[in-house]
Structure formats: C-alpha cells, structure tokens
Design an enzyme around this catalytic site. Structure first.
Site, PDB file in Angstrom:
ATOM      1  N   VAL A  86      -4.690  10.490   0.697  1.00 13.84           N
ATOM      2  CA  VAL A  86      -4.753   9.872   2.020  1.00 13.84           C
ATOM      3  C   VAL A  86      -5.564   8.588   1.948  1.00 13.84           C
ATOM      4  O   VAL A  86      -6.737   8.595   1.547  1.00 13.84           O
ATOM      5  CB  VAL A  86      -5.376  10.821   3.058  1.00 13.84           C
ATOM      6  CG1 VAL A  86      -5.384  10.152   4.433  1.00 13.84           C
ATOM      7  CG2 VAL A  86      -4.625  12.141   3.108  1.00 13.84           C
ATOM      8  N   LYS A  87      -4.937   7.491   2.323  1.00 14.01           N
ATOM      9  CA  LYS A  87      -5.607   6.196   2.289  1.00 14.01           C
ATOM     10  C   LYS A  87      -6.469   6.008   3.537  1.00 14.01           C
ATOM     11  O   LYS A  87      -5.973   6.069   4.662  1.00 14.01           O
ATOM     12  CB  LYS A  87      -4.587   5.066   2.180  1.00 14.01           C
ATOM     13  CG  LYS A  87      -3.824   5.060   0.867  1.00 14.01           C
ATOM     14  CD  LYS A  87      -2.829   3.923   0.786  1.00 14.01           C
ATOM     15  CE  LYS A  87      -3.501   2.613   0.474  1.00 14.01           C
ATOM     16  NZ  LYS A  87      -2.507   1.542   0.194  1.00 14.01           N
ATOM     17  N   ILE A  88      -7.753   5.769   3.309  1.00 13.97           N
ATOM     18  CA  ILE A  88      -8.707   5.507   4.384  1.00 13.97           C
ATOM     19  C   ILE A  88      -9.310   4.124   4.147  1.00 13.97           C
ATOM     20  O   ILE A  88      -9.960   3.900   3.119  1.00 13.97           O
ATOM     21  CB  ILE A  88      -9.852   6.550   4.406  1.00 13.97           C
ATOM     22  CG1 ILE A  88      -9.307   7.976   4.420  1.00 13.97           C
ATOM     23  CG2 ILE A  88     -10.782   6.290   5.590  1.00 13.97           C
ATOM     24  CD1 ILE A  88      -8.636   8.391   5.704  1.00 13.97           C
TER      25      ILE A  88
END
Length: 235
Positions: A86-88
C-alpha cells in the site's frame, strides 16, 4: 544484476505484456498513472491486475488526504491480495507527516510503500515508522530530485545506509527513473528496487550494443528520415 526492476504504469494490457515477458520483478501504480491510463474504476482495475499478477509485488496508492480515511483505504487495499503493498505518501497536501499512520499500518502487518520521498529526513521518518517484523519500501524520487538540479546520487547513497538499519524489512526503491543508465547507477549503490516506465525496461532488455553500432543505427535513421522527407539542399 541484483537490483529488482518494477514496471511503473496503470494500463492493464501493457502490464500483462511486460509481466509475461519476464523482464520485471514487480509493479507500481499511482493516481496520475491511472488517469493517464484511462482507468474508470480503481477497485475494478486493481482486482483485474491482481487476478492476473499473483506472484510478484504490486503497489496501489491510497487516494485521500484524511488520516482516518487513508487508514481505512489502506486496510481495504491490503486485504485484496498477499502480494499487495500500500502506497502512503510521506506527507499530506497540507504538509503533515504521515509517519504515525505508516507506523500504525506497519505494526498491524500492512506492507507499505512510503512514496513521494525526497529528503533524508523523510527517509529517516519512513524507516523509523516501518515495523521490523513487517515489510516496507521507501521510494525516493531520484529522477525528480535531479530534475530540480540536485545531485540525487549522494542522497540515494545515504538513504541506502539508513534503510540498512532495518535490513530484511525495509527495501530502498529508486523512483522516477529517467533513462536506462539510472538502472546501473542504482545497482552501483546497492538499491534494492528501481521502478521504470515500460519503454525504459524494453531499452534495458536490449542493452550491450556497441557505441559504434549505435552511431551506425543513428546515421541510418537520419538517412531514412531524409528519404521520407524528400528534401534537397539544392531545391
């Protein structure tokens, strides 16, 4: 080479083509690429990708600026498949650090890809936030750093040392690749992963041509274009 090459894009047909070529070790996407690729439904697109790409990492990004909603989105995205990261973004649009959110997600076992990282202070924040018992990428945008006139190499070199503090759980990712030579630069600094547009990956697959042959190919291209134009210096 030891470095892993990830394809950066959001066109399903192109993703599957390069996946089947065996040239890549994973994939990254982002909202800008989805817009460019004409994606209409984020969830539907992502599900189709994961139905076909199951044995390499794929990164999908959260879409909100609210910490509460970002957390919910991240948990949902992470639930789609085991190979999902998951890209944050390292900060919100109002410049608030997301380090606490990254820590919470990582502590809960979510594999994170901390993105939009430019400074060594941000690298430090990201590495400190990632749980040693989980997995995470720290994506440093080397290409955009150099676009702004800064030397990206010493930044990447120092980022490598910071990420090594959690070797085995944190991997350094070179983002915003501009040319094939960047892959060799990243390899020389022992970067774990580099993300590249498809055209760079295909060029890399044809590496090794001699400079003399490249000169000849360039002259042939000029000659072909001249013939197609039909120009003459004397007419």
């Amino acid at each position: 080479m030891a470095i892993k090459i990830f394809a950066d894009g959001a066109n399903l047909e192109e993703m599957l083509k390069i996946y089947e070529s065996g040239l890549v070790d994973g994939f990254t996407t982002n909202p800008s690429l989805m817009k460019k690729g004409g994606v209409k439904s984020y969830r539907e697109f992502s599900k189709k990708v994961l139905e076909n790409i199951k044995n390499v990492p794929v990164s999908f990004e959260v879409f909100t600026n609210s910490f509460e909603t970002m957390y919910k989105e991240a948990k949902e995205i992470a639930s789609w498949a085991d190979n999902v990261y998951v890209k944050i973004p390292i900060m919100t649009t109002d410049r608030k650090s997301t380090k606490e959110l990254i820590k919470k997600l990582s502590d809960e076992g979510v594999k994170v890809n901390v993105t939009a990282v430019f400074t060594l202070e941000q690298v430090r924040e990201a590495v400190d936030a990632i749980n040693e018992k989980s997995k995470g990428y720290v994506s440093v945008f080397a290409g955009r750093i150099s676009d702004a006139g800064h030397d990206h190499m010493p930044i990447i070199e120092k980022a490598r040392r910071i990420c090594d503090e959690k070797k085995g759980s944190v991997e350094l990712l070179w983002a915003s690749t501009r040319e094939v030579y960047n892959i060799f630069q990243a390899e020389s600094l022992k970067v774990d992963i580099i993300t590249c547009p498809n055209e760079i990956i295909y060029k890399y697959g044809k590496r090794g041509e001699s400079l003399l042959d490249l000169s000849y190919d360039t002259v042939k291209t000029f000659a072909k274009d001249i013939s197609n134009l039909g120009f003459s210096v004397f007419e």
